[in-house]
Write an enzyme that holds these catalytic residues in place. Structure first.
Site, PDB file in Angstrom:
ATOM      1  N   ASP A  25     -24.542  16.072 -17.186  1.00 18.79           N
ATOM      2  CA  ASP A  25     -23.832  17.203 -17.755  1.00 18.79           C
ATOM      3  C   ASP A  25     -24.022  17.114 -19.271  1.00 18.79           C
ATOM      4  O   ASP A  25     -24.415  16.060 -19.793  1.00 18.79           O
ATOM      5  CB  ASP A  25     -22.348  17.125 -17.381  1.00 18.79           C
ATOM      6  CG  ASP A  25     -21.526  18.210 -18.052  1.00 18.79           C
ATOM      7  OD1 ASP A  25     -21.888  19.389 -17.920  1.00 18.79           O
ATOM      8  OD2 ASP A  25     -20.533  17.870 -18.718  1.00 18.79           O
ATOM      9  N   ASP A  60     -21.854  19.157 -22.242  1.00 14.54           N
ATOM     10  CA  ASP A  60     -20.608  19.135 -23.001  1.00 14.54           C
ATOM     11  C   ASP A  60     -19.698  18.034 -22.477  1.00 14.54           C
ATOM     12  O   ASP A  60     -19.326  18.022 -21.300  1.00 14.54           O
ATOM     13  CB  ASP A  60     -19.884  20.487 -22.891  1.00 14.54           C
ATOM     14  CG  ASP A  60     -20.438  21.526 -23.850  1.00 14.54           C
ATOM     15  OD1 ASP A  60     -20.747  21.156 -24.993  1.00 14.54           O
ATOM     16  OD2 ASP A  60     -20.573  22.688 -23.449  1.00 14.54           O
TER      17      ASP A  60
END
Length: 340
Positions: free
Chosen positions: A20, A22
């Site tokens: 991922d 953020d």
């Protein structure tokens, strides 16, 4: 005995690592300490990496440029965004040139154009679908047009339903909060949610990589970890973004990771990662159920204490309230963000 036995590195058990962005690699536009070095180390070892993000405000090429500018060399084909996945799904379901009402950033419009669809802004243009993604400039007028279009029969696609976005100032409203506005106005959910926790981004990344095991690394239990589990993949929760230890202890089964680490160092250092749940008695710790929650006694690594606490919390539903029965336990709980 620790919850992660031996000296084997976590990363050595996997062919592909899917990150991922953020909360794992960066916060908005600043790299998280150690992330650049961790990805650089993977590249230096010749390991495959990919990036899967629910953020629909940038195109894959823009994300790759952002990462490269931070010192993380990335190619557009390594980046999977919910905006691109939404555009591809709509392309497969609508005729070429079909109008799609867009609520979101320019990146979502660009992805739709790239697959031969026509972004529009008002219900008067008879949209064949509504595509809703995060955009910092989304306002009432955009949501009003989308509401009218859905009421008129246009199917409603949400790129993701993340309630918040991580930032250096704390969590900020995400696309899920904007989706909630329409959900309240319309009295129903979107017809399709494309991004995590739906498994498509992860299964696509794993399919592109071919044979071998895939490890997903994320900071959110409700999107990254649940999505990885739906895809049947192992997952590592890092505590650099949204989800914290209290949320982990209270997590339902579908949101429980395979491993936990403070940060990405856990990919390489056996002492910096733990498999969860462990045993109630592990690594010098003892976790038990107390009248008002959990009780931690003993001494050892904070991560081993976490593995013991997960074992008891997940098997009993005791929740995230934990008391210390020793000075070492007090220090461990403080390190884990569980101190009163």
């Amino acid at each position: 005995m620790t919850a992660r036995a031996g000296n084997a590195r976590l990363v050595d058990g996997y062919t592909l690592v899917v990150f991922d962005l953020d909360g794992v690699i960066y916060l908005i536009d600043r790299p998280i300490p150690g992330a650049v070095e961790a990805v650089g180390r993977l590249h230096a070892e010749g390991r495959s990496v990919a990036y899967a993000t629910n953020n629909a405000s940038r195109r894959s090429s823009e994300v790759a440029d952002l990462l490269t500018g931070m010192g993380v060399p990335a190619r557009p084909e390594e980046v999977l965004t919910s905006a691109a996945a939404t555009a591809e799904l709509l392309r497969d379901r609508l005729p070429t040139g079909a109008p799609v009402l867009v609520v979101g950033a320019e990146a979502l419009r660009a992805e739709l154009r790239a697959v031969g669809l026509r972004p529009v802004t008002t219900v008067d243009e008879n949209p064949a679908a509504v595509a809703q993604g995060y955009g910092p400039d989304v306002g009432w007028a955009d949501l009003a047009e989308a509401s009218l279009a859905v009421r008129a029969g246009a199917p409603w696609y949400a790129t993701n339903t993340d309630r918040t976005l991580p930032s250096p100032r704390g969590p900020l409203p995400g696309n899920g909060s904007l989706v909630a506005v329409l959900r309240t106005a319309l009295g129903r959910d979107p017809d399709v949610v494309v991004g995590k926790p739906e498994p498509a981004l992860f299964t696509t990344a794993a399919r592109r990589a071919g044979a071998g095991r895939t490890l997903v690394v994320g900071d959110r239990l409700d999107t990254d970890i649940e999505g990885a589990r739906r895809a049947g993949l192992d997952c590592l929760l890092v505590l650099t973004g949204v989800s914290d230890v209290p949320e982990l202890l209270a997590a339902p089964e579908r949101r429980r990771p395979t491993y936990v680490s403070t940060d990405l160092v856990g990919l390489f250092e056996p002492a910096e990662v733990v498999r969860v749940p462990g045993e109630p008695d592990v690594g010098g710790w003892s976790a038990t159920v107390a009248d008002d929650g959990l009780l931690l006694d003993g001494a050892g690594r904070p991560l081993d204490a976490l593995a013991a606490l997960c074992a008891v919390a997940w098997s009993t539903g005791a929740g995230a309230r934990v008391r210390a029965a020793s000075p070492a336990a007090e220090r461990a709980l403080s390190a884990l963000g569980l101190a009163d």
